[in-house]
Design a protein around this motif. Sequence first.
Motif, short mmCIF file in Angstrom:
data_model
loop_
_atom_site.label_atom_id
_atom_site.label_comp_id
_atom_site.label_asym_id
_atom_site.label_seq_id
_atom_site.Cartn_x
_atom_site.Cartn_y
_atom_site.Cartn_z
N GLN A 143 0.70 -1.19 -0.25
CA GLN A 143 -0.03 0.06 0.40
C GLN A 143 0.84 1.19 -0.30
O GLN A 143 0.97 2.22 -0.99
CB GLN A 143 -0.76 -0.03 1.16
CG GLN A 143 -1.85 1.21 1.06
CD GLN A 143 -3.15 0.78 0.21
OE1 GLN A 143 -3.03 0.11 -0.11
NE2 GLN A 143 -3.60 2.44 0.40
N LYS A 148 2.11 1.74 -3.23
CA LYS A 148 1.34 2.22 -4.57
C LYS A 148 0.67 4.03 -4.07
O LYS A 148 1.01 4.20 -5.04
CB LYS A 148 -0.19 1.31 -3.60
CG LYS A 148 -1.51 2.27 -4.69
CD LYS A 148 -2.34 0.83 -4.97
CE LYS A 148 -3.59 1.44 -5.88
NZ LYS A 148 -5.01 -0.09 -5.46
N GLU A 149 0.71 4.21 -2.36
CA GLU A 149 0.57 5.64 -2.34
C GLU A 149 1.70 6.09 -2.80
O GLU A 149 1.46 7.31 -4.02
CB GLU A 149 0.18 5.74 -0.77
CG GLU A 149 -1.01 5.07 0.12
CD GLU A 149 -1.89 5.69 -0.77
OE1 GLU A 149 -2.01 6.99 -0.81
OE2 GLU A 149 -2.74 5.57 -1.10
#
Length: 760
Positions: free
Chosen positions: A142, A145-146
């Motif tokens: 995550q 991805k961010e």
Amino acid sequence: MRKLTQTLRRTVYVLLGIGFVWCLSLPYFILNNTDQHGISATSHIRLRRHGKAWTKTRRAEDIMKSIVKFADDVLNIVEPSAEFSPPPPLKDYKEELEALQIKMEAEKEKGQAREEMIKELRSDKIHLQQEVALLEQLLKLQAEKEEKKGQQDESNDQIKKDENCPLPPMDGYPDCEGKVKWMQQMWKTDPCYSSYGVNGSLCSILIYLSEIESWCPVLLGRVIPTTSEQNSKAVSEHAVVRESLTGLYPSLENRVQFSWIHQRIRSMEEIWVEAGRSLSAKYNLTERKAKHILVHPGVVTDESGFGIAKAAFSGGPLGELVQWSDLISTLHILGHHLHLTASIPDLMLFLGIKTKGCPPPRHTVEANLIYTDIIGLRQIQSVLQTSWIKYKCVIRVLDSFGTEPDFNHAVWAQKHNLKSPYGGLTLIPMQFNTMFPHTPDNTFLGFVVQHQQSSEETERLSSTRRQNQALVYGKNAKFWEGKGAYLDVIHKYLEIHGTVDNSAPIPSYVKNHGIIKGTEVQTLLRQSKVFVGLSFPYEGPAPLEAIANGCAFLNPRLHPPQSSLNSQFFKQKPNIREVTSQHPYAEAIGEPYVWTVDMNNSTDVERALTAIFNQSIEPYLPYEFTCEGMLQRVNILIEKQDFCNSTGSWPPLSALQVVKAKAKTSCKQACQKEGLICEPAFFSHLNSAKNLADYGVDCQTSELSDNHVVLPAYISSSKHCLFQSDPLLFSCVRSDQSLTRICPCRDYIKDQIALCKACV
């Protein structure tokens, strides 16, 4: 000896008691050791789950108390008395030992449960460790991805540059950059953007955001003209006859309202281009000014509810669509700028009125001329409210059957109970444009009869042989009802063909081809000797197509003549014109091309058929219904007909011929009797005693009045003249029981009745 034996016995008992106590103590120490281990929160949860088993046994300390008590009893047994008396008998511990055995078994089971619980806790710990590891992995993904999204957002913050379109300075336009970024991603979400030329490129976006909306500065080298400058440019720009209709197609494509119109225009492109060349060779068309012309056919809009555009492909009426098609082609070939609208939102957008969708352009084009119909005019009035008045004099209303002056005049119509949903528009009557020249108070616009084909079609049709057959004029089976006897007479002479839908039965001897394309109809007409009218529909284009293909038209006479006074079809039409046959214009052409007959008189029908068999006619089409004829007529009307200025005079006064109409005679009838046509544009010139004197009318006395629609007129016995006080009530078609009308007549070009000989 006896004393020694007792001592040994006590010793044995003591040893046995100690051994027994030790055995009983062993589980206590095991359990106590287990209790010393730390238990996690998860263990407590697990222990609570086994709480029921724990409550069935006592704690180890309670058991230990029982063991101590038992030991005390044993010691009491083995302890000697002071008098060395014999020991009392041993207590009966059988029941207590059994109870202790049960408790021990319970403790054993509890120990096993604890072992199972510990195993489960260890398994849970491993599972929890695995879940934590997985969660850490997901959090890592995550985060990555961010990070990527942040990098993408950072990349998106930069406008996609185009080296062919350098960005102008953004000073004073703080929102421009954000709007450009949004448009680069979202320009496909609303079709209005592409309708304004946005194609995803930076230049197209900046042009839209600066010229249609006002978020960005205008690109270097581009100038936004004001409305007045645009109109000035339109007036100064010369109209050039075009050599193609290609530039017209983008405004017609992908619009279902124009599907049939588009199809017809494409099929006739070659003919239109050739007609434009021919007209240019005959007349000087180079000094004309290009106009911005709005074309809004209200009848094809979805808001009208008529569905005429969709029905056109399944046998629906085509007359109005034919006229719209030919008008659009004419205006384009003549070199004007067309703006086509086919819905109320389209109309509002052109007129600069904001809608829920696309914003209107910052600088709208002012229409120099507007072609619409009665439905479209109502829509324009609804959209513009009272401001429609500023366009009033540039409006031309296509009106197939015509609007007579007294129906057009709202106050007069209400006062005299002339009810019509299409009347009361209070325009100048000549602003109504008709399909046929049947109402001289209106302007004859016309249409084109598609008799000419492409080179390939012409070659194919030239080889078509005429057969001993008739083609019936009637696509709807309802038109055939009650016509059996009439068709039986024709069938005795000819094989009968039809192009009718299958909604109702027709005579079995009819060879029905169904609803077919126009080119196939042309072939049938070339094969047929007679085109058979059924008395309805009225005044359509088909009879002229028949005689243009060398096929005689059998035109049914109407008894009595039909009008809004006695016909359901004409009931709501804004006129009381009498229709004497299915096709009055064709009736005027006459024999040998058109034979007007009484359908109910078999002798009359057979007479016409016999005459047709004994003749050979060549294709004939009046010039006014050819492409070139329509180009000539519309061009002159655009250039000369002006309802905005009262100073102009067209047609020229040199064409005026004054005729007196006796009582009970209309000016239309009086002029026709002299081989002329009534010209309403001349009424205002004759509406004074001074001007009438130049034509031999001596007005000893006179008065102004708005109580008649037959003025100017005079009473011959008293030489008293009456003049019209309301110009909208001038009328060619009304007569009076006692007044003599003063009629403005003019000549006309053969086969071009809308134009006088001096008009060209």
